[in-house]
Write a protein that holds these residues in place. Structure first.
Motif, PDB file in Angstrom:
ATOM      1  N   ALA B  25       0.818  -1.213   0.000  1.00 38.76           N
ATOM      2  CA  ALA B  25       0.000   0.000   0.000  1.00 38.76           C
ATOM      3  C   ALA B  25       0.854   1.267   0.000  1.00 38.76           C
ATOM      4  N   THR B  26       2.120   1.124   0.420  1.00 39.01           N
ATOM      5  CA  THR B  26       3.022   2.277   0.463  1.00 39.01           C
ATOM      6  C   THR B  26       4.319   1.918  -0.265  1.00 39.01           C
ATOM      7  N   VAL B  27       5.148   2.935  -0.476  1.00 42.70           N
ATOM      8  CA  VAL B  27       6.435   2.693  -1.119  1.00 42.70           C
ATOM      9  C   VAL B  27       7.253   1.705  -0.293  1.00 42.70           C
ATOM     10  N   LEU B  28       7.263   1.895   1.017  1.00 43.73           N
ATOM     11  CA  LEU B  28       8.055   0.993   1.866  1.00 43.73           C
ATOM     12  C   LEU B  28       7.563  -0.449   1.737  1.00 43.73           C
ATOM     13  N   GLU B  29       6.262  -0.629   1.780  1.00 45.41           N
ATOM     14  CA  GLU B  29       5.725  -1.996   1.663  1.00 45.41           C
ATOM     15  C   GLU B  29       6.066  -2.602   0.310  1.00 45.41           C
ATOM     16  N   ILE B  58      14.276   7.327  -5.084  1.00 45.53           N
ATOM     17  CA  ILE B  58      13.038   6.614  -5.393  1.00 45.53           C
ATOM     18  C   ILE B  58      12.020   7.592  -5.967  1.00 45.53           C
ATOM     19  N   PHE B  59      11.467   7.209  -7.080  1.00 47.58           N
ATOM     20  CA  PHE B  59      10.460   8.035  -7.741  1.00 47.58           C
ATOM     21  C   PHE B  59       9.146   7.257  -7.835  1.00 47.58           C
ATOM     22  N   VAL B  60       8.038   7.958  -7.670  1.00 45.98           N
ATOM     23  CA  VAL B  60       6.727   7.372  -7.949  1.00 45.98           C
ATOM     24  C   VAL B  60       6.120   8.198  -9.067  1.00 45.98           C
ATOM     25  N   ASN B  61       5.892   7.558 -10.180  1.00 46.74           N
ATOM     26  CA  ASN B  61       5.364   8.255 -11.363  1.00 46.74           C
ATOM     27  C   ASN B  61       6.168   9.524 -11.655  1.00 46.74           C
ATOM     28  N   ASP B  67       9.710  14.618  -2.301  1.00 48.38           N
ATOM     29  CA  ASP B  67       8.735  15.682  -2.510  1.00 48.38           C
ATOM     30  C   ASP B  67       7.311  15.196  -2.243  1.00 48.38           C
ATOM     31  N   LEU B  68       7.181  13.945  -1.884  1.00 50.04           N
ATOM     32  CA  LEU B  68       5.853  13.387  -1.562  1.00 50.04           C
ATOM     33  C   LEU B  68       5.844  13.086  -0.053  1.00 50.04           C
ATOM     34  N   LYS B  69       5.531  11.892   0.321  1.00 56.01           N
ATOM     35  CA  LYS B  69       5.519  11.560   1.754  1.00 56.01           C
ATOM     36  C   LYS B  69       6.569  10.509   2.081  1.00 56.01           C
ATOM     37  N   GLY B  70       7.669  10.560   1.350  1.00 58.25           N
ATOM     38  CA  GLY B  70       8.755   9.628   1.615  1.00 58.25           C
ATOM     39  C   GLY B  70       8.307   8.195   1.448  1.00 58.25           C
ATOM     40  N   LYS B  72       6.371   6.614   3.165  1.00 57.97           N
ATOM     41  CA  LYS B  72       4.951   6.429   3.504  1.00 57.97           C
ATOM     42  C   LYS B  72       4.035   6.810   2.346  1.00 57.97           C
ATOM     43  N   THR B  73       4.620   7.249   1.241  1.00 55.43           N
ATOM     44  CA  THR B  73       3.814   7.617   0.073  1.00 55.43           C
ATOM     45  C   THR B  73       2.939   6.440  -0.346  1.00 55.43           C
ATOM     46  N   LYS B  74       1.664   6.699  -0.480  1.00 57.99           N
ATOM     47  CA  LYS B  74       0.742   5.624  -0.864  1.00 57.99           C
ATOM     48  C   LYS B  74       0.863   5.343  -2.361  1.00 57.99           C
ATOM     49  N   ILE B  75       0.700   4.101  -2.714  1.00 64.57           N
ATOM     50  CA  ILE B  75       0.767   3.753  -4.131  1.00 64.57           C
ATOM     51  C   ILE B  75      -0.511   3.040  -4.553  1.00 64.57           C
ATOM     52  N   ASN B  76      -0.848   3.251  -5.817  1.00 64.03           N
ATOM     53  CA  ASN B  76      -2.030   2.638  -6.392  1.00 64.03           C
ATOM     54  C   ASN B  76      -1.612   1.572  -7.406  1.00 64.03           C
ATOM     55  N   GLU B  77      -2.595   0.848  -7.883  1.00 60.73           N
ATOM     56  CA  GLU B  77      -2.307  -0.292  -8.755  1.00 60.73           C
ATOM     57  C   GLU B  77      -1.514   0.076  -9.997  1.00 60.73           C
ATOM     58  N   ASP B  78      -1.810   1.223 -10.566  1.00 62.72           N
ATOM     59  CA  ASP B  78      -1.159   1.561 -11.833  1.00 62.72           C
ATOM     60  C   ASP B  78       0.114   2.387 -11.649  1.00 62.72           C
ATOM     61  N   ASP B  79       0.524   2.581 -10.413  1.00 63.07           N
ATOM     62  CA  ASP B  79       1.704   3.424 -10.182  1.00 63.07           C
ATOM     63  C   ASP B  79       2.989   2.724 -10.594  1.00 63.07           C
ATOM     64  N   GLN B  80       3.965   3.563 -10.898  1.00 65.81           N
ATOM     65  CA  GLN B  80       5.278   3.055 -11.282  1.00 65.81           C
ATOM     66  C   GLN B  80       6.306   3.591 -10.274  1.00 65.81           C
ATOM     67  N   ILE B  81       7.002   2.683  -9.633  1.00 62.35           N
ATOM     68  CA  ILE B  81       8.055   3.053  -8.678  1.00 62.35           C
ATOM     69  C   ILE B  81       9.381   2.830  -9.375  1.00 62.35           C
ATOM     70  N   MET B  82      10.264   3.809  -9.285  1.00 64.21           N
ATOM     71  CA  MET B  82      11.555   3.657  -9.946  1.00 64.21           C
ATOM     72  C   MET B  82      12.693   3.869  -8.959  1.00 64.21           C
ATOM     73  N   LEU B  83      13.691   2.995  -9.018  1.00 62.44           N
ATOM     74  CA  LEU B  83      14.886   3.109  -8.183  1.00 62.44           C
ATOM     75  C   LEU B  83      16.065   3.513  -9.046  1.00 62.44           C
ATOM     76  N   LEU B  84      16.751   4.583  -8.646  1.00 63.25           N
ATOM     77  CA  LEU B  84      17.942   5.018  -9.378  1.00 63.25           C
ATOM     78  C   LEU B  84      19.038   5.368  -8.384  1.00 63.25           C
ATOM     79  N   ALA B  85      20.263   4.923  -8.677  1.00 64.13           N
ATOM     80  CA  ALA B  85      21.404   5.266  -7.816  1.00 64.13           C
ATOM     81  C   ALA B  85      21.929   6.657  -8.190  1.00 64.13           C
ATOM     82  N   SER B  86      22.520   7.350  -7.226  1.00 58.02           N
ATOM     83  CA  SER B  86      23.147   8.640  -7.522  1.00 58.02           C
ATOM     84  C   SER B  86      24.395   8.422  -8.363  1.00 58.02           C
ATOM     85  N   ILE B  87      24.700   9.389  -9.204  1.00 58.57           N
ATOM     86  CA  ILE B  87      25.866   9.294 -10.080  1.00 58.57           C
ATOM     87  C   ILE B  87      26.794  10.465  -9.781  1.00 58.57           C
TER      88      ILE B  87
END
Lengths: 145, 90
Positions: B25-29, B58-61, B67-70, B72-87
Motif C-alpha cells: 500500500a506504500t512505497v516501503l511496503e 526513489i520516484f513514484v510516477n 517531494d511526496l511523503k517519503g 509512507k507515500t501511498k501507491i495505487n495499482e497503476d503506479d510506477q516506482i523507480m529506483l535510481l542510484a546517484s551518479i
C-alpha cells in the motif's frame, strides 16, 4: 571487454568536455549491451556539483538520471555508462571515481588539456569494487561532414 | 499491485528484467515486497539498519518521494516506482 562507438559520438563527448572546461562535464552513454557493448548516443548533462567543486567533481542529479532513463526508453536503448572529463588531468579514474562508481557501467574519461580534448579511455569497475579495469575503445565509423 | 522499475545498473538483481510487479500500500511496503521476491536486491537498497541507502533515489510516477511523503507515500495499482542510484565522480 570492448566498447564500440562511432567517431561522431566520440566527437560529441570531446565537445562536451571542451565546453565544460575548466570544469568537469558529464553525461550518460546510451546504447546496447548484448553480444558486445555499443554506444549509440549520448545524453549530455550539466554538472550539478557546487561551483567550487566543479573543476574536479561532477554530479548527476536524480532528476537528470530519470530524464536520461526516460530518453533511453524512448529510443529503445539502455543506459550503459557515464562519460566525464578531467580538466588538465590524465584520463585515469581517481579514487573518488572508484568510490562512487558502480559495476556494470562503462566509464569514459576524457582528458581535456588547456581546453582541448586530447584522449578518451574507458573503464569498468570490477564486481568487488576494488579497482577499475580498462576496456578497449573501438571506433566504428568516420566523422560526419 | 504496482510496477517497480530499476535502472540498468540494478537489473541484474531482479533477474535481468527492467521491471517487476510488486505489492504493497506504500512505497516501503512495495520495496519490502520487492526484496522478498528478489533477495539479491536487498543489499543494494537497504543498509544494515533497514534504512534506504543514501545513494538510492526513489520516484513514484516520476516524482521523487522526497517531494511526496517519503516511504509512507501511498501507491495505487497503476503506479510506477523507480529506483535510481546517484551518479557522481571526480
Amino acid at each position: 571487454m570492448t566498447l564500440r562507438l562511432s567517431k561522431d559520438v566520440l566527437s560529441q563527448i570531446h565537445l562536451h568536455g571542451e565546453q565544460a572546461y575548466p570544469e568537469e562535464g558529464a553525461g550518460f552513454l546510451l546504447g546496447a549491451d548484448e553480444a558486445e557493448r555499443v554506444v549509440q548516443a549520448i545524453f549530455p548533462l550539466s554538472n550539478s556539483r557546487e561551483d567550487a567543486a566543479r573543476h574536479n567533481r561532477y554530479l548527476i542529479t536524480p532528476q537528470d538520471y530519470l530524464k536520461a532513463e526516460m530518453e533511453a526508453d524512448r529510443l529503445n536503448l539502455s543506459l550503459i555508462g557515464v562519460f566525464h572529463s578531467h580538466p588538465d588531468h590524465p584520463n585515469r579514474p581517481s579514487e573518488f571515481d572508484r568510490e562512487w562508481a558502480q559495476p556494470f557501467f562503462s566509464y569514459i574519461i576524457t582528458s581535456v588539456q588547456s581546453g582541448k580534448a586530447v584522449e578518451s579511455r574507458s573503464w569498468r569497475l570490477i564486481e568487488d569494487r576494488s579497482q577499475f579495469v580498462e576496456e578497449k575503445i573501438h571506433i566504428t565509423s568516420p566523422v560526419s561532414p | 499491485m504496482a510496477v517497480l522499475k530499476v535502472g540498468a545498473l540494478m537489473r541484474y538483481y531482479i533477474n535481468n528484467q527492467p521491471q517487476a510487479v510488486v505489492h504493497g500500500a506504500t512505497v516501503l511496503e512495495a520495496l519490502q515486497d520487492a526484496v522478498t521476491r528478489y533477495p539479491a536486491l536487498k543489499f543494494h537498497v537497504f543498509d544494515s539498519n533497514g534504512k534506504i541507502r543514501r545513494h538510492i533515489n526513489i520516484f513514484v510516477n516520476s516524482q521523487n518521494i522526497r517531494d511526496l511523503k517519503g516511504l509512507k507515500t501511498k501507491i495505487n495499482e497503476d503506479d510506477q516506482i523507480m529506483l535510481l542510484a546517484s551518479i557522481s565522480g571526480g
